[in-house]
Design an enzyme around this catalytic site. Structure first.
Site, PDB file in Angstrom:
ATOM      1  N   LYS A   1     -12.867  67.616  14.167  1.00 22.48           N
ATOM      2  CA  LYS A   1     -13.100  65.995  13.874  1.00 22.48           C
ATOM      3  C   LYS A   1     -13.015  65.649  12.425  1.00 22.48           C
ATOM      4  O   LYS A   1     -12.303  64.530  12.108  1.00 22.48           O
ATOM      5  CB  LYS A   1     -14.299  65.801  14.591  1.00 22.48           C
ATOM      6  CG  LYS A   1     -14.326  65.854  16.016  1.00 22.48           C
ATOM      7  CD  LYS A   1     -13.200  64.972  16.712  1.00 22.48           C
ATOM      8  CE  LYS A   1     -13.049  65.311  18.279  1.00 22.48           C
ATOM      9  NZ  LYS A   1     -11.835  64.449  18.884  1.00 22.48           N
TER      10      LYS A   1
ATOM     11  N   SER B   1     -16.946  61.978  16.083  1.00 21.43           N
ATOM     12  CA  SER B   1     -17.999  62.288  16.682  1.00 21.43           C
ATOM     13  C   SER B   1     -19.296  62.211  15.540  1.00 21.43           C
ATOM     14  O   SER B   1     -18.596  62.296  14.448  1.00 21.43           O
ATOM     15  CB  SER B   1     -17.833  63.688  17.189  1.00 21.43           C
ATOM     16  OG  SER B   1     -19.117  64.151  17.551  1.00 21.43           O
TER      17      SER B   1
ATOM     18  N   TYR C   1     -14.971  73.037  16.649  1.00 16.72           N
ATOM     19  CA  TYR C   1     -14.784  71.704  17.292  1.00 16.72           C
ATOM     20  C   TYR C   1     -15.251  70.594  16.028  1.00 16.72           C
ATOM     21  O   TYR C   1     -14.575  69.767  16.030  1.00 16.72           O
ATOM     22  CB  TYR C   1     -15.620  71.544  18.486  1.00 16.72           C
ATOM     23  CG  TYR C   1     -15.731  70.282  18.851  1.00 16.72           C
ATOM     24  CD1 TYR C   1     -14.642  69.638  19.584  1.00 16.72           C
ATOM     25  CD2 TYR C   1     -16.706  69.500  18.639  1.00 16.72           C
ATOM     26  CE1 TYR C   1     -14.564  68.374  20.282  1.00 16.72           C
ATOM     27  CE2 TYR C   1     -16.955  68.252  19.129  1.00 16.72           C
ATOM     28  CZ  TYR C   1     -15.640  67.599  19.680  1.00 16.72           C
ATOM     29  OH  TYR C   1     -15.878  66.207  20.255  1.00 16.72           O
TER      30      TYR C   1
HETATM   31  N1  LIG Z   1     -18.010  63.239  25.598  1.00 13.47           N
HETATM   32  C1  LIG Z   1     -18.581  63.427  24.468  1.00 13.47           C
HETATM   33  O1  LIG Z   1     -19.821  63.723  24.358  1.00 13.47           O
HETATM   34  C2  LIG Z   1     -17.767  63.119  23.152  1.00 13.47           C
HETATM   35  C3  LIG Z   1     -18.424  62.868  21.779  1.00 13.47           C
HETATM   36  C4  LIG Z   1     -17.664  62.769  20.832  1.00 13.47           C
HETATM   37  C5  LIG Z   1     -16.501  62.620  20.981  1.00 13.47           C
HETATM   38  N2  LIG Z   1     -15.795  63.088  21.872  1.00 13.47           N
HETATM   39  C6  LIG Z   1     -14.454  63.119  21.874  1.00 13.47           C
HETATM   40  O2  LIG Z   1     -13.782  62.136  22.508  1.00 13.47           O
HETATM   41  C7  LIG Z   1     -12.572  62.444  23.330  1.00 13.47           C
HETATM   42  C8  LIG Z   1     -12.664  62.168  24.685  1.00 13.47           C
HETATM   43  O3  LIG Z   1     -13.609  63.075  25.144  1.00 13.47           O
HETATM   44  P1  LIG Z   1     -14.094  63.166  26.799  1.00 13.47           P
HETATM   45  O4  LIG Z   1     -15.434  63.345  26.862  1.00 13.47           O
HETATM   46  O5  LIG Z   1     -13.558  62.031  27.708  1.00 13.47           O
HETATM   47  O6  LIG Z   1     -13.130  64.733  26.956  1.00 13.47           O
HETATM   48  P2  LIG Z   1     -12.561  64.835  28.469  1.00 13.47           P
HETATM   49  O7  LIG Z   1     -12.203  66.587  28.483  1.00 13.47           O
HETATM   50  O8  LIG Z   1     -13.133  64.610  29.687  1.00 13.47           O
HETATM   51  O9  LIG Z   1     -11.079  64.251  28.219  1.00 13.47           O
HETATM   52  C9  LIG Z   1     -10.182  64.664  27.375  1.00 13.47           C
HETATM   53  C10 LIG Z   1      -8.913  64.869  28.331  1.00 13.47           C
HETATM   54  O10 LIG Z   1      -7.813  65.255  27.370  1.00 13.47           O
HETATM   55  C11 LIG Z   1      -6.729  66.046  28.251  1.00 13.47           C
HETATM   56  N3  LIG Z   1      -6.182  67.069  27.229  1.00 13.47           N
HETATM   57  C12 LIG Z   1      -6.738  67.867  26.468  1.00 13.47           C
HETATM   58  N4  LIG Z   1      -5.834  68.712  25.656  1.00 13.47           N
HETATM   59  C13 LIG Z   1      -4.661  68.100  26.203  1.00 13.47           C
HETATM   60  C14 LIG Z   1      -3.389  68.306  25.596  1.00 13.47           C
HETATM   61  N5  LIG Z   1      -2.972  69.153  24.800  1.00 13.47           N
HETATM   62  N6  LIG Z   1      -2.317  67.435  26.134  1.00 13.47           N
HETATM   63  C15 LIG Z   1      -2.808  66.299  26.829  1.00 13.47           C
HETATM   64  N7  LIG Z   1      -3.911  66.268  27.350  1.00 13.47           N
HETATM   65  C16 LIG Z   1      -4.908  66.937  26.955  1.00 13.47           C
HETATM   66  C17 LIG Z   1      -7.772  66.699  29.073  1.00 13.47           C
HETATM   67  O11 LIG Z   1      -7.139  67.067  30.441  1.00 13.47           O
HETATM   68  C18 LIG Z   1      -8.734  65.552  29.509  1.00 13.47           C
HETATM   69  O12 LIG Z   1      -8.433  64.856  30.416  1.00 13.47           O
HETATM   70  C19 LIG Z   1     -12.388  64.068  22.747  1.00 13.47           C
HETATM   71  O13 LIG Z   1     -11.503  63.787  21.773  1.00 13.47           O
HETATM   72  C20 LIG Z   1     -13.614  64.391  22.107  1.00 13.47           C
HETATM   73  O14 LIG Z   1     -13.494  65.426  21.193  1.00 13.47           O
HETATM   74  C21 LIG Z   1     -16.519  63.262  23.144  1.00 13.47           C
END
Ligand SMILES: NC(=O)c1ccc[n+]([C@@H]2O[C@H](COP(=O)([O-])OP(=O)(O)OC[C@H]3O[C@@H](n4cnc5c(N)ncnc54)[C@H](O)[C@@H]3O)[C@@H](O)[C@H]2O)c1
Length: 339
Positions: A154, A125, A150
């Site tokens: 990362k 991120s 959080y």
């Molecule tokens: N959305 C954003 O703004 C953003 C920005 C930067 C980085 N990210 C990173 O991108 C990745 C995806 O983000 P997203 O927005 O799609 O989030 P999201 O919550 O929609 O997707 C994450 C998925 O992982 C699953 N999950 C969580 N813990 C788990 C575990 N222990 N075992 C199995 N499954 C598990 C959840 O059920 C979910 O479906 C994450 O690592 C997040 O930190 C997101």
């Protein structure tokens, strides 16, 4: 080629599964459904015409992760999305975040290091840059002390992968996302936060639907053109495509280093008011909002220098903010009609 997508039923993961399937990859999804639902599988299937393989599995269960890799020896690449992502919650419950975002990463890498070679894509991120001194932000901008557990997960995650890649057959790409928004243009999949949305765009679309009374704009006294905070909003489909390109780069051994890092953004900063106006334009309706004080921990501005992603990775964001807002709005309307 079999690719494991962890968190593949989440927001960014589901869009990436669609792009992987469109490119002919054999996809296997792990998700514990903690922040999503099984309906997402139908959405992916409706778009691609192919049901991805899915296993409900909590990656914190090390034995189950080991067993999973024993059963699927033919996995050649992993795109690791699974994580907890609510900044505020991470401040309240840091150990939940260190366990879910760090332990799970370690368990995956422990399995991958047993392979002759493995490709690993990590969801990082732009939070690693904090409030960068120079805009747009390049990959060489200094990493700042994380402002939340959080954000720290990362940074630590990037370090764990870098240290591990040095001494194993794992090659990795760290993708630093700016602000992912929007949904698939079909509105079959999209962002569906559980509870009150933490991010601007779902809050806007929910307010547009009348589910929220009004949007609070946190601060209009920032040193930006209109006083509201500036971010780089990247369409989730563009973001998803970058994952496929990054994966192909590793699988085709085109990477120049064992671990490469790319910013994924549009290169353009948009203020909160600009996002609101883009929504108003595509929806044809006024959005109720009020200006309130700044929110603790929020930075003034962050947008990406995308030269490295454009020139080295060979990827460039295509969609405009208005297209992203239109897709988010279409998705919100569809979801609410279905409920
Ligand atoms: N959305 C954003 O703004 C953003 C920005 C930067 C980085 N990210 C990173 O991108 C990745 C995806 O983000 P997203 O927005 O799609 O989030 P999201 O919550 O929609 O997707 C994450 C998925 O992982 C699953 N999950 C969580 N813990 C788990 C575990 N222990 N075992 C199995 N499954 C598990 C959840 O059920 C979910 O479906 C994450 O690592 C997040 O930190 C997101």
């Amino acid at each position: 080629m079999k690719i494991l997508v962890t968190g593949g039923l989440g927001f960014i993961g589901s869009h990436t599964v669609v792009e992987l399937q469109n490119q002919g990859f054999d996809v296997l999804i792990i998700d514990d459904l903690s922040n999503t639902s099984l309906e997402v599988l139908d959405g992916i299937t409706n778009i691609t015409g192919k049901v991805p393989a899915f296993e409900k599995l909590d990656l914190r269960e090390k034995n189950k992760v080991q067993d999973f890799f024993r059963r699927h020896v033919d996995i050649v690449g992993v795109i690791h999305f699974a994580a907890s992502k609510a900044v505020g919650e991470s401040v309240e419950n840091p150990l939940l975040y260190y366990e879910n975002n760090i332990s799970t990463l370690v368990y995956l890498l422990q399995e991958l290091q047993k392979k002759e070679e493995a490709s690993f894509i990590f969801s990082s991120s732009c939070t690693v840059y904090g409030q960068a001194e120079k805009m747009p932000i390049t990959e060489n901008a200094p990493i700042q002390t994380a402002m939340s557990p959080y954000g720290n997960t990362k940074q630590i995650g990037e370090e764990i992968i870098t240290d591990t890649a040095k001494v194993t057959n794992i090659n990795a790409i760290l993708l630093r996302y700016f602000n992912p928004v929007g949904s698939h243009p079909s509105a079959e999949i999209g962002e569906l936060p559980i509870g009150v949305p933490q991010n601007l765009v779902p809050f806007i679309t929910q307010t547009g639907m009348g589910l929220r009374k009004e949007l609070s704009v946190y601060g209009d006294d920032y040193p930006t053109a209109d006083g509201t905070a500036v971010r780089d909003y990247i369409h989730v489909v563009d973001l998803a495509k970058a994952h496929v390109i990054a994966l192909q780069r590793l699988l085709n051994k085109k990477n120049l280093e064992k671990v490469e890092t790319f910013n994924l953004g549009t290169g353009t900063g948009s203020s909160v008011l600009e996002v609101i106006h883009a929504f108003e334009k595509v929806s044809g309706q006024k959005l109720p909002y009020k200006i309130v004080g700044r929110r603790e921990g929020d930075i003034t501005s962050a947008y990406a220098n995308t030269d490295k992603a454009n020139n080295v990775l060979g990827w460039k964001a295509q969609s405009t903010l208005e297209e992203a807002m239109a897709s988010a709005w279409k998705w919100e309307q569809k979801v609410r009609k279905a409920k």
